[in-house]
Design a protein around this motif. Sequence first.
Motif, PDB file in Angstrom:
ATOM      1  N   ALA A  46       0.821  -1.215   0.000  1.00 42.78           N
ATOM      2  CA  ALA A  46       0.000   0.000   0.000  1.00 42.78           C
ATOM      3  C   ALA A  46       0.857   1.269   0.000  1.00 42.78           C
ATOM      4  CB  ALA A  46      -0.926  -0.002   1.209  1.00 42.78           C
ATOM      5  N   GLY A  47       2.168   1.086  -0.033  1.00 39.67           N
ATOM      6  CA  GLY A  47       3.063   2.236  -0.042  1.00 39.67           C
ATOM      7  C   GLY A  47       3.399   2.788   1.334  1.00 39.67           C
ATOM      8  N   ARG A  48       2.973   2.094   2.382  1.00 39.79           N
ATOM      9  CA  ARG A  48       3.251   2.518   3.750  1.00 39.79           C
ATOM     10  C   ARG A  48       4.650   2.060   4.161  1.00 39.79           C
ATOM     11  NH1 ARG A  48       0.875   6.333   5.539  1.00 39.79           N
ATOM     12  NH2 ARG A  48       1.439   5.627   7.621  1.00 39.79           N
ATOM     13  N   PRO A  49       5.311   2.807   5.055  1.00 41.05           N
ATOM     14  CA  PRO A  49       6.630   2.373   5.539  1.00 41.05           C
ATOM     15  C   PRO A  49       6.546   0.971   6.142  1.00 41.05           C
ATOM     16  CG  PRO A  49       6.153   4.614   6.255  1.00 41.05           C
ATOM     17  CD  PRO A  49       4.882   4.060   5.659  1.00 41.05           C
ATOM     18  N   TYR A  50       7.463   0.105   5.758  1.00 40.40           N
ATOM     19  CA  TYR A  50       7.430  -1.280   6.217  1.00 40.40           C
ATOM     20  C   TYR A  50       7.575  -1.392   7.727  1.00 40.40           C
ATOM     21  CZ  TYR A  50       7.402  -6.230   5.345  1.00 40.40           C
ATOM     22  OH  TYR A  50       7.022  -7.535   5.314  1.00 40.40           O
ATOM     23  N   ARG A  51       8.217  -0.407   8.332  1.00 41.75           N
ATOM     24  CA  ARG A  51       8.393  -0.434   9.799  1.00 41.75           C
ATOM     25  C   ARG A  51       7.051  -0.530  10.518  1.00 41.75           C
ATOM     26  NH1 ARG A  51       9.864   4.759   8.328  1.00 41.75           N
ATOM     27  NH2 ARG A  51       8.345   6.333   8.944  1.00 41.75           N
ATOM     28  N   ALA A 102      -3.833  -9.174   6.874  1.00 39.93           N
ATOM     29  CA  ALA A 102      -5.233  -9.293   6.441  1.00 39.93           C
ATOM     30  C   ALA A 102      -6.140  -8.228   7.049  1.00 39.93           C
ATOM     31  CB  ALA A 102      -5.755 -10.685   6.795  1.00 39.93           C
ATOM     32  N   ASP A 103      -5.578  -7.265   7.750  1.00 39.02           N
ATOM     33  CA  ASP A 103      -6.387  -6.211   8.354  1.00 39.02           C
ATOM     34  C   ASP A 103      -7.217  -5.521   7.265  1.00 39.02           C
ATOM     35  OD1 ASP A 103      -6.860  -3.279   9.003  1.00 39.02           O
ATOM     36  OD2 ASP A 103      -6.237  -4.042  10.956  1.00 39.02           O
ATOM     37  N   PRO A 104      -8.544  -5.490   7.420  1.00 36.66           N
ATOM     38  CA  PRO A 104      -9.404  -4.908   6.380  1.00 36.66           C
ATOM     39  C   PRO A 104      -9.048  -3.458   6.041  1.00 36.66           C
ATOM     40  CG  PRO A 104     -10.725  -6.115   7.964  1.00 36.66           C
ATOM     41  CD  PRO A 104      -9.329  -6.057   8.516  1.00 36.66           C
ATOM     42  N   ASP A 105      -8.658  -2.672   7.031  1.00 33.84           N
ATOM     43  CA  ASP A 105      -8.279  -1.285   6.757  1.00 33.84           C
ATOM     44  C   ASP A 105      -7.012  -1.214   5.907  1.00 33.84           C
ATOM     45  OD1 ASP A 105     -10.438  -0.315   8.219  1.00 33.84           O
ATOM     46  OD2 ASP A 105      -9.257  -0.152  10.071  1.00 33.84           O
ATOM     47  N   ARG A 106      -6.107  -2.127   6.159  1.00 35.18           N
ATOM     48  CA  ARG A 106      -4.854  -2.164   5.395  1.00 35.18           C
ATOM     49  C   ARG A 106      -5.122  -2.631   3.963  1.00 35.18           C
ATOM     50  NH1 ARG A 106       0.245  -5.780   6.162  1.00 35.18           N
ATOM     51  NH2 ARG A 106       1.856  -4.324   5.524  1.00 35.18           N
ATOM     52  N   LEU A 107      -5.999  -3.622   3.803  1.00 34.34           N
ATOM     53  CA  LEU A 107      -6.311  -4.141   2.467  1.00 34.34           C
ATOM     54  C   LEU A 107      -7.187  -3.173   1.662  1.00 34.34           C
ATOM     55  CD1 LEU A 107      -7.025  -7.897   3.280  1.00 34.34           C
ATOM     56  CD2 LEU A 107      -5.001  -6.946   2.153  1.00 34.34           C
ATOM     57  N   ASP A 142      -5.939  -2.138  -4.821  1.00 35.31           N
ATOM     58  CA  ASP A 142      -6.905  -2.325  -5.897  1.00 35.31           C
ATOM     59  C   ASP A 142      -7.671  -3.621  -5.648  1.00 35.31           C
ATOM     60  OD1 ASP A 142      -5.773  -4.606  -7.833  1.00 35.31           O
ATOM     61  OD2 ASP A 142      -4.079  -3.413  -7.105  1.00 35.31           O
ATOM     62  N   PRO A 143      -8.910  -3.716  -6.155  1.00 41.96           N
ATOM     63  CA  PRO A 143      -9.763  -4.873  -5.844  1.00 41.96           C
ATOM     64  C   PRO A 143      -9.131  -6.227  -6.174  1.00 41.96           C
ATOM     65  CG  PRO A 143     -11.062  -3.142  -6.855  1.00 41.96           C
ATOM     66  CD  PRO A 143      -9.624  -2.708  -6.938  1.00 41.96           C
ATOM     67  N   ALA A 144      -8.444  -6.349  -7.288  1.00 41.98           N
ATOM     68  CA  ALA A 144      -7.849  -7.645  -7.662  1.00 41.98           C
ATOM     69  C   ALA A 144      -6.763  -8.046  -6.661  1.00 41.98           C
ATOM     70  CB  ALA A 144      -7.286  -7.584  -9.073  1.00 41.98           C
ATOM     71  N   THR A 145      -5.914  -7.105  -6.301  1.00 40.86           N
ATOM     72  CA  THR A 145      -4.848  -7.399  -5.324  1.00 40.86           C
ATOM     73  C   THR A 145      -5.457  -7.718  -3.966  1.00 40.86           C
ATOM     74  OG1 THR A 145      -3.306  -5.964  -6.496  1.00 40.86           O
ATOM     75  CG2 THR A 145      -2.780  -6.484  -4.202  1.00 40.86           C
ATOM     76  N   ARG A 146      -6.443  -6.944  -3.563  1.00 39.83           N
ATOM     77  CA  ARG A 146      -7.109  -7.156  -2.274  1.00 39.83           C
ATOM     78  C   ARG A 146      -7.692  -8.568  -2.192  1.00 39.83           C
ATOM     79  NH1 ARG A 146      -9.889  -2.598  -2.061  1.00 39.83           N
ATOM     80  NH2 ARG A 146     -11.608  -3.394  -3.295  1.00 39.83           N
ATOM     81  N   GLU A 147      -8.390  -9.001  -3.230  1.00 42.27           N
ATOM     82  CA  GLU A 147      -9.005 -10.337  -3.223  1.00 42.27           C
ATOM     83  C   GLU A 147      -7.954 -11.440  -3.277  1.00 42.27           C
ATOM     84  OE1 GLU A 147     -12.077 -10.919  -2.327  1.00 42.27           O
ATOM     85  OE2 GLU A 147     -12.184  -8.744  -2.146  1.00 42.27           O
ATOM     86  N   ARG A 148      -6.910 -11.238  -4.061  1.00 40.51           N
ATOM     87  CA  ARG A 148      -5.829 -12.228  -4.147  1.00 40.51           C
ATOM     88  C   ARG A 148      -5.176 -12.420  -2.781  1.00 40.51           C
ATOM     89  NH1 ARG A 148      -0.551 -11.821  -4.417  1.00 40.51           N
ATOM     90  NH2 ARG A 148      -0.545  -9.597  -4.889  1.00 40.51           N
ATOM     91  N   LEU A 149      -4.910 -11.310  -2.105  1.00 44.66           N
ATOM     92  CA  LEU A 149      -4.274 -11.396  -0.790  1.00 44.66           C
ATOM     93  C   LEU A 149      -5.213 -11.971   0.263  1.00 44.66           C
ATOM     94  CD1 LEU A 149      -2.205  -8.090  -0.760  1.00 44.66           C
ATOM     95  CD2 LEU A 149      -1.374 -10.435  -1.078  1.00 44.66           C
ATOM     96  N   ARG A 150      -6.478 -11.586   0.233  1.00 41.58           N
ATOM     97  CA  ARG A 150      -7.443 -12.176   1.181  1.00 41.58           C
ATOM     98  C   ARG A 150      -7.463 -13.696   1.050  1.00 41.58           C
ATOM     99  NH1 ARG A 150     -12.256  -8.116   0.314  1.00 41.58           N
ATOM    100  NH2 ARG A 150     -11.696  -6.570   1.876  1.00 41.58           N
TER     101      ARG A 150
END
Length: 160
Positions: free
Chosen positions: A33-38, A126-131, A135-143
């Motif tokens: 999501a572009g957030r700092p990995y830390r 899998a945190d819903p706020d993080r997902l 984009d929808p395709a990435t979100r569903e693939r990761l879920r």
Amino acid sequence: MDRTREAGGGGRLGLAEVEALALAAHEGQTDKAGRPYREHLRAVAEGVRARGGDPEQIAAAWLHDAVEDDRLTWRWLEEAALGTRTREIVRALTRRAGEEPEAYARRILATPGALLVKEADLAHNADPDRLAVLDPATRERLRAKYARMRALLGLAAPGR
């Protein structure tokens, strides 16, 4: 209590030192999501602590992606002043190239202490706020990926 020596005495790196090493190793890295990995590392370490994890598991949480992401080497892991259990958990949590999810799950289940760290990792991944920002395709693939790993590990779905 001196946090720098919580993870064990005898010259081992303490939690504050492990945290600093992990944050430095992942400096500049971002998540999907572009957030700092830390932020992910901190969330997993806190998730382990909240689930009753011990200092060796918390240390492993800080380091859980360092070798897999090529931020630290296998050699570093073997030579670092870490407890044996921390080292074993990090080894177990480090996916190998081309490794099937079933083999990965078996290794985690066979390593004392690793399941709790992976559970905290999956919970944050899998945190819903993080997902939600993906984009929808990435979100569903990761879920689906995270749900499959939870099932392989015998973990209940989040919220149960």
